[in-house]
Design a protein around this motif. Sequence first.
Motif, PDB file in Angstrom:
ATOM      1  N   ASP A 181       1.156  -2.398  -8.320  1.00  0.00           N
ATOM      2  CA  ASP A 181       0.799  -3.643  -9.028  1.00  0.00           C
ATOM      3  C   ASP A 181       0.069  -4.602  -8.086  1.00  0.00           C
ATOM      4  O   ASP A 181      -0.934  -5.203  -8.451  1.00  0.00           O
ATOM      5  CB  ASP A 181       2.051  -4.346  -9.559  1.00  0.00           C
ATOM      6  CG  ASP A 181       2.719  -3.590 -10.686  1.00  0.00           C
ATOM      7  OD1 ASP A 181       2.041  -2.849 -11.416  1.00  0.00           O
ATOM      8  OD2 ASP A 181       3.958  -3.753 -10.836  1.00  0.00           O
ATOM      9  N   LEU A 182       0.588  -4.730  -6.860  1.00  0.00           N
ATOM     10  CA  LEU A 182      -0.049  -5.624  -5.906  1.00  0.00           C
ATOM     11  C   LEU A 182      -1.423  -5.122  -5.487  1.00  0.00           C
ATOM     12  O   LEU A 182      -2.357  -5.908  -5.326  1.00  0.00           O
ATOM     13  CB  LEU A 182       0.845  -5.798  -4.673  1.00  0.00           C
ATOM     14  CG  LEU A 182       2.206  -6.449  -4.926  1.00  0.00           C
ATOM     15  CD1 LEU A 182       3.010  -6.513  -3.638  1.00  0.00           C
ATOM     16  CD2 LEU A 182       2.061  -7.822  -5.543  1.00  0.00           C
ATOM     17  N   MET A 183      -1.549  -3.807  -5.337  1.00  0.00           N
ATOM     18  CA  MET A 183      -2.827  -3.224  -4.922  1.00  0.00           C
ATOM     19  C   MET A 183      -3.906  -3.395  -5.992  1.00  0.00           C
ATOM     20  O   MET A 183      -5.077  -3.506  -5.678  1.00  0.00           O
ATOM     21  CB  MET A 183      -2.671  -1.737  -4.597  1.00  0.00           C
ATOM     22  CG  MET A 183      -1.643  -1.432  -3.515  1.00  0.00           C
ATOM     23  SD  MET A 183      -1.803  -2.424  -2.029  1.00  0.00           S
ATOM     24  CE  MET A 183      -3.466  -2.092  -1.581  1.00  0.00           C
ATOM     25  N   THR A 184      -3.498  -3.388  -7.253  1.00  0.00           N
ATOM     26  CA  THR A 184      -4.462  -3.491  -8.352  1.00  0.00           C
ATOM     27  C   THR A 184      -4.576  -4.907  -8.903  1.00  0.00           C
ATOM     28  O   THR A 184      -5.353  -5.142  -9.831  1.00  0.00           O
ATOM     29  CB  THR A 184      -4.080  -2.534  -9.502  1.00  0.00           C
ATOM     30  OG1 THR A 184      -2.777  -2.897  -9.977  1.00  0.00           O
ATOM     31  CG2 THR A 184      -4.100  -1.087  -9.043  1.00  0.00           C
ATOM     32  N   VAL A 218       6.496  -6.287   3.086  1.00  0.00           N
ATOM     33  CA  VAL A 218       5.722  -6.045   1.863  1.00  0.00           C
ATOM     34  C   VAL A 218       4.235  -5.962   2.211  1.00  0.00           C
ATOM     35  O   VAL A 218       3.520  -5.067   1.731  1.00  0.00           O
ATOM     36  CB  VAL A 218       6.004  -7.124   0.800  1.00  0.00           C
ATOM     37  CG1 VAL A 218       5.067  -6.972  -0.394  1.00  0.00           C
ATOM     38  CG2 VAL A 218       7.467  -7.051   0.342  1.00  0.00           C
ATOM     39  N   MET A 219       3.755  -6.866   3.058  1.00  0.00           N
ATOM     40  CA  MET A 219       2.348  -6.833   3.479  1.00  0.00           C
ATOM     41  C   MET A 219       2.025  -5.514   4.170  1.00  0.00           C
ATOM     42  O   MET A 219       0.977  -4.901   3.916  1.00  0.00           O
ATOM     43  CB  MET A 219       2.053  -7.997   4.439  1.00  0.00           C
ATOM     44  CG  MET A 219       2.025  -9.348   3.775  1.00  0.00           C
ATOM     45  SD  MET A 219       2.015 -10.742   4.954  1.00  0.00           S
ATOM     46  CE  MET A 219       0.733 -10.310   6.104  1.00  0.00           C
ATOM     47  N   ALA A 220       2.908  -5.056   5.050  1.00  0.00           N
ATOM     48  CA  ALA A 220       2.667  -3.832   5.813  1.00  0.00           C
ATOM     49  C   ALA A 220       2.655  -2.603   4.901  1.00  0.00           C
ATOM     50  O   ALA A 220       1.805  -1.712   5.063  1.00  0.00           O
ATOM     51  CB  ALA A 220       3.716  -3.678   6.909  1.00  0.00           C
ATOM     52  N   VAL A 221       3.562  -2.547   3.947  1.00  0.00           N
ATOM     53  CA  VAL A 221       3.590  -1.413   3.011  1.00  0.00           C
ATOM     54  C   VAL A 221       2.317  -1.422   2.161  1.00  0.00           C
ATOM     55  O   VAL A 221       1.713  -0.367   1.922  1.00  0.00           O
ATOM     56  CB  VAL A 221       4.869  -1.445   2.146  1.00  0.00           C
ATOM     57  CG1 VAL A 221       4.778  -0.450   1.001  1.00  0.00           C
ATOM     58  CG2 VAL A 221       6.093  -1.160   3.002  1.00  0.00           C
ATOM     59  N   CYS A 222       1.889  -2.591   1.740  1.00  0.00           N
ATOM     60  CA  CYS A 222       0.643  -2.688   0.969  1.00  0.00           C
ATOM     61  C   CYS A 222      -0.553  -2.272   1.825  1.00  0.00           C
ATOM     62  O   CYS A 222      -1.467  -1.590   1.339  1.00  0.00           O
ATOM     63  CB  CYS A 222       0.449  -4.103   0.425  1.00  0.00           C
ATOM     64  SG  CYS A 222       1.560  -4.492  -0.938  1.00  0.00           S
TER      65      CYS A 222
END
Length: 147
Positions: free
Chosen positions: A139-142, A21-25
């Motif tokens: 959602d995580l990026m924002t 998840v961290m890598a995709v973000c």
Amino acid sequence: MTISARGSNNVKFSTKGRYAVMAVCDLARHDDGRPVSLAEIASRQKISVSYLEQMFAQLRKARFVKSVRGPGGGYLLAVEPAQIKISEVMTAIEHPVRGNQDDDGMFATRGCSDDPTKPLWEEVGRQVLGYLDKVTVEDLMTGRVPH
């Protein structure tokens, strides 16, 4: 998804799923139209390149990322961040827990067939995946993580 109870309210996911998840973000955050190398992601996220190689092979197979070969190569998102559910990233990376004949997937119990805790872990699995199904990379990026 490997989960283990730590205390009464703490659920722990495996490092592999969390790192994916961290890598995709990271890939989404640094999307400027050029491929991002695993070395760049590794440096920023403090994850080994060999570990990322394993994860990105699975993410590519699941069609979340695409690879670009050659000088200046690396990875790009193959799907818009708003379309990538965290549940899908986790299930692409994690393998169901294996161990008994009546394996019910990621939250399967390893006890006997009449294990009274089995319905509990099945419901925990449904709740966790249901929540992660509502959260996207965007959602995580924002910073708009649903409550």
